[in-house]
Design a protein around this motif. Structure first.
Motif, PDB file in Angstrom:
ATOM      1  N   PRO A  72      48.942   7.644  19.137  1.00  0.00           N
ATOM      2  CA  PRO A  72      47.681   8.396  19.082  1.00  0.00           C
ATOM      3  C   PRO A  72      46.599   7.715  19.921  1.00  0.00           C
ATOM      4  N   THR A  73      45.523   8.448  20.160  1.00  0.00           N
ATOM      5  CA  THR A  73      44.359   7.889  20.842  1.00  0.00           C
ATOM      6  C   THR A  73      43.195   7.880  19.859  1.00  0.00           C
ATOM      7  N   ILE A  74      42.719   6.688  19.530  1.00  0.00           N
ATOM      8  CA  ILE A  74      41.636   6.525  18.557  1.00  0.00           C
ATOM      9  C   ILE A  74      40.389   6.022  19.279  1.00  0.00           C
ATOM     10  N   GLY A  75      39.270   6.697  19.076  1.00  0.00           N
ATOM     11  CA  GLY A  75      38.010   6.295  19.686  1.00  0.00           C
ATOM     12  C   GLY A  75      37.118   5.546  18.711  1.00  0.00           C
ATOM     13  N   ILE A  76      36.400   4.569  19.224  1.00  0.00           N
ATOM     14  CA  ILE A  76      35.394   3.850  18.451  1.00  0.00           C
ATOM     15  C   ILE A  76      34.074   3.966  19.213  1.00  0.00           C
ATOM     16  N   LEU A  77      33.064   4.507  18.559  1.00  0.00           N
ATOM     17  CA  LEU A  77      31.797   4.811  19.225  1.00  0.00           C
ATOM     18  C   LEU A  77      30.819   3.659  19.072  1.00  0.00           C
ATOM     19  N   GLY A  78      30.129   3.328  20.169  1.00  0.00           N
ATOM     20  CA  GLY A  78      29.107   2.285  20.140  1.00  0.00           C
ATOM     21  C   GLY A  78      27.809   2.764  20.759  1.00  0.00           C
ATOM     22  N   GLU A  79      26.695   2.263  20.270  1.00  0.00           N
ATOM     23  CA  GLU A  79      25.364   2.594  20.798  1.00  0.00           C
ATOM     24  C   GLU A  79      24.594   1.305  21.047  1.00  0.00           C
ATOM     25  N   TYR A  80      23.526   1.388  21.877  1.00  0.00           N
ATOM     26  CA  TYR A  80      22.800   0.167  22.225  1.00  0.00           C
ATOM     27  C   TYR A  80      21.374   0.418  22.717  1.00  0.00           C
ATOM     28  N   ASP A  81      20.845   1.635  22.524  1.00  0.00           N
ATOM     29  CA  ASP A  81      19.480   1.899  22.978  1.00  0.00           C
ATOM     30  C   ASP A  81      18.464   1.467  21.925  1.00  0.00           C
ATOM     31  N   PRO A 141      24.932   5.863  25.432  1.00  0.00           N
ATOM     32  CA  PRO A 141      23.514   5.581  25.576  1.00  0.00           C
ATOM     33  C   PRO A 141      22.652   6.643  24.893  1.00  0.00           C
ATOM     34  N   ALA A 142      21.359   6.367  24.817  1.00  0.00           N
ATOM     35  CA  ALA A 142      20.343   7.380  24.496  1.00  0.00           C
ATOM     36  C   ALA A 142      20.646   8.196  23.251  1.00  0.00           C
TER      37      ALA A 142
END
Length: 471
Positions: A72-81, A141-142
């Motif tokens: 499977p393809t598993i995504g992990i989301l990150g933010e930094y704004d 971003p944003a």
């Protein structure tokens, strides 16, 4: 198989991860300007063997980092704004590092790094032959302007995911199962004729009059939209000197409601109000669609796996010194604010948290079946693939987000919550790789919950609004 590789990999990087949270905290950057922050994270992933695609969705600071191959393809989301005007030292008094400068009042310096730690640990497990498949880190971003993931979604970067995981700093720890409000962000710019406001006002046509007429019409709309809808605005350009009839004026609107259908209906009405304001003031106007997002759909299936891993990790390992500083910060928050922040919790948890400076034990979701009054661009991802996220206790009990108290915590003890988040996200991802039935159940749940397939709210002509900041 066990998850020892996940925990070992994160602990081995603990010092580095904490240092990264502070590097980003010390260099806060506004949405679509996060050059250093995005660069730090993307370069770190590239150094670990991830293939990094930068400039995703027409945004210089958006990237996707991929490791492994196959399903499977598993995504992990990150933010930094960061947020405008929230500069703050690590102290229990209001003390900006630089007056008027940005600050990390939402904890995205922790957010991006916690997710990074999880992605790196999952990579370790794939590399060791414990897991098969693909892990992706999404550098988003944003978020504060609800831009990043919406434009990334339009670019199709989430389309082949089997699931996505993420988290967000808060004052307690629990899976987030509540829905959010869909939203449109639109700027209206009126054009008229300048003139001397005293000598020849009859020669002028005031763009500011048009803005004020539009805002008055917006106020009258409030009685006739649902109670859970929101219409708010700010005048971004109101003219110059009082003795000059303003030839240009602009107003920026957010329209929110529990569904895209309702948001679009209210926005269409608002467009009519703008047209009426232009007719009354004999001006013209341009409409600029900045961004829009859907309402969030939580995956109960994945959220339950998150909670299991949160409970397995237990409480965040805060020290006595951390609790002492948190108590000092809590003393600066109004009692009414603390009570309001705790009002969403079940009575037993509310009572237990009220007398604590830090309440870092994981709890079951307290927002299931509710609709929060804010919006998130994670919602657009949740319409494309099953998504689960959790709140992590990074702040003193009762701390509101976007506050200087949150900034102070995010630059100090909150870093330990990023380590905790890395372990929870990494362990949950491990479960999804290890047990295909979880992903199958989550996919079925989304199909049954989602009213229709994802449609981008963005017009084809919309471009990432690099000139707009929101607090």
């Amino acid at each position: 198989m066990t998850k020892d590789t996940i925990q070992t990999g994160i602990e081995a990087r603990r010092t580095e991860l904490i240092s990264l949270t502070r590097s980003i905290w010390e260099n806060p950057e506004l949405g679509l300007e996060e050059t250093k922050s995005a660069g730090l994270l993307a370069d770190r992933l590239a150094g670990e063997g991830f293939t990094v695609s930068r400039g995703v969705g027409g945004m210089e600071t958006a990237f996707v980092a991929t490791y492994g191959e196959g399903d499977p393809t598993i995504g992990i989301l990150g933010e930094y704004d960061a947020l405008p005007g929230l500069s703050q030292t690590v102290s229990a008094t209001r003390e900006p590092v630089e007056e008027g400068a940005p600050g990390h009042g939402c904890g995205h310096n922790l957010f991006g790094v916690g997710s990074l730690g999880a992605a790196l640990a999952v990579k370790d497990a794939i590399e060791a032959g414990e897991l098969d498949g693909t892990v992706r880190y999404y550098g988003c971003p944003a978020e504060e302007t609800l831009v990043g993931k919406v434009y990334m979604a339009r670019a199709g970067v989430f389309d082949d995911l089997d699931a996505a995981l993420t988290w967000h700093p808060s004052h307690v720890s629990a899976p987030w199962k509540g829905r959010s409000l869909a939203m449109n962000s639109v700027e209206y710019t009126f054009s008229g004729e300048s003139a001397h406001a005293a000598d020849s006002p009859e020669s002028g046509r005031s763009a500011l009059d048009a803005v004020e007429l539009m805002n008055l019409g917006g106020e009258f709309m409030r009685e006739h939209v649902s109670d859970d809808a929101r219409i708010h605005y700010t005048i971004t350009d109101g003219g110059g000197a009082p003795n000059v009839v303003p030839a240009e004026a602009s107003v920026w609107y957010f329209v929110r409601a529990p569904s895209r259908t309702a948001v679009e209906r209210i926005t269409s009405w608002l467009d009519d109000v703008a047209e009426g304001a232009a007719l009354m003031s004999q001006t013209s106007f341009d409409r600029r669609f900045l961004t829009g997002c859907h309402d969030y759909i939580a995956s109960d299936t994945l959220s339950d796996v998150l909670l299991s891993n949160m409970r397995e990790r237990g409480a965040i390992d805060y020290s006595d010194a951390d609790r002492e500083f948190a108590a000092e910060l809590k003393e600066t928050i109004a009692e009414e604010t603390i009570e309001n922040r705790l009002s969403d919790l079940p009575a037993d948890r509310r009572d237990a948290a009220a007398d604590r400076a830090l309440y870092s034990e994981p709890m079951a979701s307290f927002d299931e079946g509710t609709v929060m009054s804010g919006s998130t661009d994670v919602a657009d991802v949740s319409w494309i693939t099953p998504v689960a996220q959790f709140w992590g206790a990074c702040w003193a009990v009762g701390t509101p987000s976007h506050s200087w108290q949150a900034v102070a915590a995010n630059g100090d003890f909150g870093a330990k919550a990023a380590i905790y988040a890395a372990k929870v996200l990494g362990s949950t991802a491990y479960d999804l790789f290890d047990d295909p039935s979880i992903l199958e159940a989550a996919a079925t749940e989304l199909e049954e919950t989602r009213p229709h397939e994802y449609e981008s709210p963005l017009p084809e002509s919309a471009e990432p609004p690099a000139d707009m900041d929101v607090s």
